[in-house]
Design a protein around this motif. Structure first.
Motif, PDB file in Angstrom:
ATOM      1  N   MET A 150       0.807  -1.205   0.000  1.00  0.00           N
ATOM      2  CA  MET A 150       0.000   0.000   0.000  1.00  0.00           C
ATOM      3  C   MET A 150       0.849   1.267   0.000  1.00  0.00           C
ATOM      4  SD  MET A 150      -3.423  -0.280   0.462  1.00  0.00           S
ATOM      5  CE  MET A 150      -4.540  -1.615   0.600  1.00  0.00           C
ATOM      6  N   SER A 151       2.091   1.175   0.245  1.00  0.00           N
ATOM      7  CA  SER A 151       2.923   2.366   0.290  1.00  0.00           C
ATOM      8  C   SER A 151       3.123   2.984  -1.088  1.00  0.00           C
ATOM      9  CB  SER A 151       4.277   2.039   0.917  1.00  0.00           C
ATOM     10  OG  SER A 151       4.933   1.092   0.116  1.00  0.00           O
ATOM     11  N   SER A 152       2.798   2.254  -2.133  1.00  0.00           N
ATOM     12  CA  SER A 152       2.962   2.786  -3.476  1.00  0.00           C
ATOM     13  C   SER A 152       1.735   3.583  -3.952  1.00  0.00           C
ATOM     14  CB  SER A 152       3.250   1.643  -4.457  1.00  0.00           C
ATOM     15  OG  SER A 152       2.133   0.778  -4.505  1.00  0.00           O
ATOM     16  N   ALA A 153       0.734   3.708  -3.091  1.00  0.00           N
ATOM     17  CA  ALA A 153      -0.476   4.451  -3.462  1.00  0.00           C
ATOM     18  C   ALA A 153      -0.146   5.941  -3.628  1.00  0.00           C
ATOM     19  CB  ALA A 153      -1.550   4.287  -2.398  1.00  0.00           C
ATOM     20  N   ARG A 154      -0.789   6.578  -4.581  1.00  0.00           N
ATOM     21  CA  ARG A 154      -0.551   8.001  -4.833  1.00  0.00           C
ATOM     22  C   ARG A 154      -1.233   8.850  -3.765  1.00  0.00           C
ATOM     23  NH1 ARG A 154      -1.900   8.626 -11.203  1.00  0.00           N
ATOM     24  NH2 ARG A 154      -0.713   6.829 -11.872  1.00  0.00           N
ATOM     25  N   LYS A 155      -0.566   9.915  -3.389  1.00  0.00           N
ATOM     26  CA  LYS A 155      -1.170  10.849  -2.444  1.00  0.00           C
ATOM     27  C   LYS A 155      -1.917  11.907  -3.241  1.00  0.00           C
ATOM     28  CE  LYS A 155       2.025  10.261   1.289  1.00  0.00           C
ATOM     29  NZ  LYS A 155       2.914  10.898   2.263  1.00  0.00           N
ATOM     30  N   ILE A 156      -3.113  12.182  -2.822  1.00  0.00           N
ATOM     31  CA  ILE A 156      -3.942  13.164  -3.507  1.00  0.00           C
ATOM     32  C   ILE A 156      -3.836  14.493  -2.767  1.00  0.00           C
ATOM     33  CG2 ILE A 156      -6.282  13.777  -4.191  1.00  0.00           C
ATOM     34  CD1 ILE A 156      -6.898  10.777  -4.257  1.00  0.00           C
ATOM     35  N   LYS A 157      -3.498  15.537  -3.497  1.00  0.00           N
ATOM     36  CA  LYS A 157      -3.453  16.869  -2.903  1.00  0.00           C
ATOM     37  C   LYS A 157      -4.733  17.598  -3.278  1.00  0.00           C
ATOM     38  CE  LYS A 157       1.445  17.607  -2.475  1.00  0.00           C
ATOM     39  NZ  LYS A 157       2.537  18.556  -2.636  1.00  0.00           N
ATOM     40  N   LEU A 158      -5.377  18.112  -2.271  1.00  0.00           N
ATOM     41  CA  LEU A 158      -6.630  18.821  -2.463  1.00  0.00           C
ATOM     42  C   LEU A 158      -6.344  20.319  -2.528  1.00  0.00           C
ATOM     43  CD1 LEU A 158      -9.698  18.358  -2.593  1.00  0.00           C
ATOM     44  CD2 LEU A 158      -9.742  18.678  -0.127  1.00  0.00           C
ATOM     45  N   LYS A 159      -6.778  20.961  -3.616  1.00  0.00           N
ATOM     46  CA  LYS A 159      -6.562  22.394  -3.773  1.00  0.00           C
ATOM     47  C   LYS A 159      -7.869  23.124  -3.482  1.00  0.00           C
ATOM     48  CE  LYS A 159      -2.873  22.224  -7.196  1.00  0.00           C
ATOM     49  NZ  LYS A 159      -2.426  22.656  -8.521  1.00  0.00           N
ATOM     50  N   LEU A 160      -7.825  24.047  -2.518  1.00  0.00           N
ATOM     51  CA  LEU A 160      -8.993  24.845  -2.179  1.00  0.00           C
ATOM     52  C   LEU A 160      -8.737  26.297  -2.553  1.00  0.00           C
ATOM     53  CD1 LEU A 160      -9.774  23.471   1.388  1.00  0.00           C
ATOM     54  CD2 LEU A 160     -10.937  22.911  -0.722  1.00  0.00           C
ATOM     55  N   LYS A 161      -9.759  26.933  -3.110  1.00  0.00           N
ATOM     56  CA  LYS A 161      -9.642  28.341  -3.457  1.00  0.00           C
ATOM     57  C   LYS A 161      -9.740  29.178  -2.194  1.00  0.00           C
ATOM     58  CE  LYS A 161     -11.329  29.322  -8.086  1.00  0.00           C
ATOM     59  NZ  LYS A 161     -12.432  29.948  -8.827  1.00  0.00           N
ATOM     60  N   ALA A 162      -8.916  30.180  -2.082  1.00  0.00           N
ATOM     61  CA  ALA A 162      -9.003  31.101  -0.951  1.00  0.00           C
ATOM     62  C   ALA A 162     -10.229  31.986  -1.157  1.00  0.00           C
ATOM     63  CB  ALA A 162      -7.748  31.944  -0.867  1.00  0.00           C
ATOM     64  N   PRO A 163     -10.996  32.255  -0.083  1.00  0.00           N
ATOM     65  CA  PRO A 163     -12.176  33.098  -0.257  1.00  0.00           C
ATOM     66  C   PRO A 163     -11.782  34.533  -0.621  1.00  0.00           C
ATOM     67  CG  PRO A 163     -11.784  32.648   2.056  1.00  0.00           C
ATOM     68  CD  PRO A 163     -10.815  31.811   1.286  1.00  0.00           C
ATOM     69  N   LYS A 164     -12.689  35.197  -1.296  1.00  0.00           N
ATOM     70  CA  LYS A 164     -12.459  36.580  -1.711  1.00  0.00           C
ATOM     71  C   LYS A 164     -12.298  37.450  -0.455  1.00  0.00           C
ATOM     72  CE  LYS A 164     -14.864  40.074  -4.435  1.00  0.00           C
ATOM     73  NZ  LYS A 164     -16.091  40.355  -5.180  1.00  0.00           N
ATOM     74  N   PRO A 165     -11.283  38.292  -0.390  1.00  0.00           N
ATOM     75  CA  PRO A 165     -11.086  39.111   0.814  1.00  0.00           C
ATOM     76  C   PRO A 165     -12.205  40.137   0.981  1.00  0.00           C
ATOM     77  CG  PRO A 165      -9.537  39.746  -0.892  1.00  0.00           C
ATOM     78  CD  PRO A 165     -10.252  38.526  -1.392  1.00  0.00           C
ATOM     79  N   ARG A 166     -12.579  40.361   2.218  1.00  0.00           N
ATOM     80  CA  ARG A 166     -13.650  41.334   2.496  1.00  0.00           C
ATOM     81  C   ARG A 166     -13.112  42.749   2.468  1.00  0.00           C
ATOM     82  NH1 ARG A 166     -18.398  39.527   5.485  1.00  0.00           N
ATOM     83  NH2 ARG A 166     -18.451  37.283   5.385  1.00  0.00           N
ATOM     84  N   ASN A 167     -13.988  43.680   2.174  1.00  0.00           N
ATOM     85  CA  ASN A 167     -13.623  45.092   2.142  1.00  0.00           C
ATOM     86  C   ASN A 167     -13.593  45.606   3.591  1.00  0.00           C
ATOM     87  OD1 ASN A 167     -13.461  47.825   1.871  1.00  0.00           O
ATOM     88  ND2 ASN A 167     -14.957  47.974   0.233  1.00  0.00           N
ATOM     89  N   PRO A 168     -12.432  45.962   4.117  1.00  0.00           N
ATOM     90  CA  PRO A 168     -12.358  46.390   5.523  1.00  0.00           C
ATOM     91  C   PRO A 168     -13.082  47.703   5.802  1.00  0.00           C
ATOM     92  CG  PRO A 168     -10.252  46.730   4.432  1.00  0.00           C
ATOM     93  CD  PRO A 168     -11.132  45.986   3.458  1.00  0.00           C
ATOM     94  N   LEU A 169     -13.257  48.543   4.799  1.00  0.00           N
ATOM     95  CA  LEU A 169     -13.952  49.810   5.003  1.00  0.00           C
ATOM     96  C   LEU A 169     -15.451  49.608   5.230  1.00  0.00           C
ATOM     97  CD1 LEU A 169     -12.166  51.937   2.271  1.00  0.00           C
ATOM     98  CD2 LEU A 169     -11.625  51.771   4.692  1.00  0.00           C
ATOM     99  N   VAL A 170     -16.008  48.621   4.542  1.00  0.00           N
ATOM    100  CA  VAL A 170     -17.439  48.352   4.703  1.00  0.00           C
ATOM    101  C   VAL A 170     -17.705  47.789   6.090  1.00  0.00           C
ATOM    102  CG1 VAL A 170     -19.343  46.904   3.893  1.00  0.00           C
ATOM    103  CG2 VAL A 170     -17.862  48.032   2.250  1.00  0.00           C
TER     104      VAL A 170
END
Length: 54
Positions: free
Chosen positions: A1-21
């Motif tokens: 089982m050590s030869s199994a591929r590792k899956i990397k999960l890519k998550l999008k960073a959330p859109k930054p909030r407007n600090p002035l609002v």
């Protein structure tokens, strides 16, 4: 089982909030008046007071 591929999960960073609002909302920018719920509550209290007094 050590030869199994590792899956990397890519998550999008959330859109930054407007600090002035966020700052404007927190300090309740705008006209100085009571909210609708505060007015409704005051009316309800006044009605109860009238009914108690006769």
């Amino acid at each position: 089982m050590s030869s199994a591929r590792k899956i990397k999960l890519k998550l999008k960073a959330p859109k930054p909030r407007n600090p002035l609002v966020a700052a404007a909302i927190q300090r309740k920018a705008g006209a100085h008046r009571k909210s609708a719920s505060a007015l409704r509550h005051a009316e309800k209290q006044a009605l109860k007071k009238q009914l108690r007094e006769g």
